[in-house]
Design a protein around this motif. Structure first.
Motif, mmCIF file in Angstrom:
data_model
loop_
_atom_site.group_PDB
_atom_site.id
_atom_site.type_symbol
_atom_site.label_atom_id
_atom_site.label_comp_id
_atom_site.label_asym_id
_atom_site.label_seq_id
_atom_site.Cartn_x
_atom_site.Cartn_y
_atom_site.Cartn_z
ATOM 1 N N VAL A 54 0.845 -1.202 0.000
ATOM 2 C CA VAL A 54 0.000 0.000 0.000
ATOM 3 C C VAL A 54 0.877 1.248 0.000
ATOM 4 O O VAL A 54 0.597 2.221 -0.719
ATOM 5 C CB VAL A 54 -0.957 -0.002 1.217
ATOM 6 N N TRP A 110 -16.795 5.345 -8.049
ATOM 7 C CA TRP A 110 -15.752 5.981 -7.242
ATOM 8 C C TRP A 110 -15.954 7.492 -7.214
ATOM 9 O O TRP A 110 -15.879 8.125 -6.169
ATOM 10 C CB TRP A 110 -14.385 5.608 -7.802
ATOM 11 N N TYR A 123 -6.197 7.841 -6.444
ATOM 12 C CA TYR A 123 -6.417 6.915 -5.337
ATOM 13 C C TYR A 123 -7.314 5.750 -5.737
ATOM 14 O O TYR A 123 -7.251 4.686 -5.128
ATOM 15 C CB TYR A 123 -6.957 7.652 -4.110
ATOM 16 N N VAL A 127 -6.355 1.895 -4.831
ATOM 17 C CA VAL A 127 -7.273 0.930 -4.222
ATOM 18 C C VAL A 127 -7.448 -0.290 -5.118
ATOM 19 O O VAL A 127 -7.432 -1.430 -4.648
ATOM 20 C CB VAL A 127 -8.630 1.606 -3.905
ATOM 21 N N CYS A 130 -4.318 -2.415 -4.843
ATOM 22 C CA CYS A 130 -4.234 -3.123 -3.553
ATOM 23 C C CYS A 130 -5.250 -4.251 -3.469
ATOM 24 O O CYS A 130 -4.957 -5.305 -2.889
ATOM 25 C CB CYS A 130 -4.418 -2.138 -2.404
#
Length: 174
Positions: A54, A110, A123, A127, A130
């Motif tokens: 992350v 999103w 971001y 995400v 990850c």
């Protein structure tokens, strides 16, 4: 780079890798039993590796390269069309730079939750990358032992191409 003879060097390395793979993993010999990790130890190591992944993906997301990659801009624009113009992608998306219509809905969701700005969009990439790490580990953990999966997760977490792609919405890499 950009020299035709490098194709043959790469093909030779690929052939050597396949040769060594078949030599190391014969199909008729069973694998020896290995000692498994405790659940607490596996969870702790997984958590540390995941935090490292992350960090690598989130570090520097506020820096944007010069120019915008066309797939990245196309996905953001089509997601904004879904939100504001009530556009519903269909077969016409096959003619776009990114022909997968599901990514448009994911980015639109999103943007609906967090707002639409370049940093918020970056971001989303973090995400998504990850989640790719998490799902990859979970899938391989079903068939392999903990040590092998943790090693694979560590390599995937620190591979430069993987976390650089996480900054540029190459979601196909996941």
């Amino acid at each position: 780079k950009d020299l035709p003879w490098t194709l043959w060097v790469g093909a030779a390395f690929f052939a050597a890798a396949i040769f060594f793979l078949f030599k190391i993993l014969p199909a008729d010999k069973p694998r020896p039993a290995t000692k498994t990790l405790e659940l607490k130890t596996e969870g702790l190591v997984f958590g540390l590796i995941f935090i490292l992944g992350v960090f690598f993906r989130a570090h520097g997301t506020n820096r944007f390269p010069y120019g915008v990659f066309v797939d990245r801009a196309d996905v953001a624009c089509q997601a904004l069309r879904i939100l504001h113009d009530h556009w519903r992608p269909g077969l016409e998306t096959l003619n776009y730079h990114v022909p997968e219509w599901c990514i448009y809905y994911m980015v639109a969701g999103w943007f609906w939750i967090f707002g639409s700005s370049p940093s918020i969009y970056a971001y989303f990439d973090v995400v998504l990358s990850c989640l790719g790490l998490l799902f990859t580990y979970t899938a391989f953990r079903q068939i392999l032992d903990a040590k092998t999966c943790l090693l694979g997760l560590f390599l995937l977490a620190v591979m430069r191409w993987n976390f650089v792609f996480a900054h540029q919405i190459y979601f196909q890499s996941q």
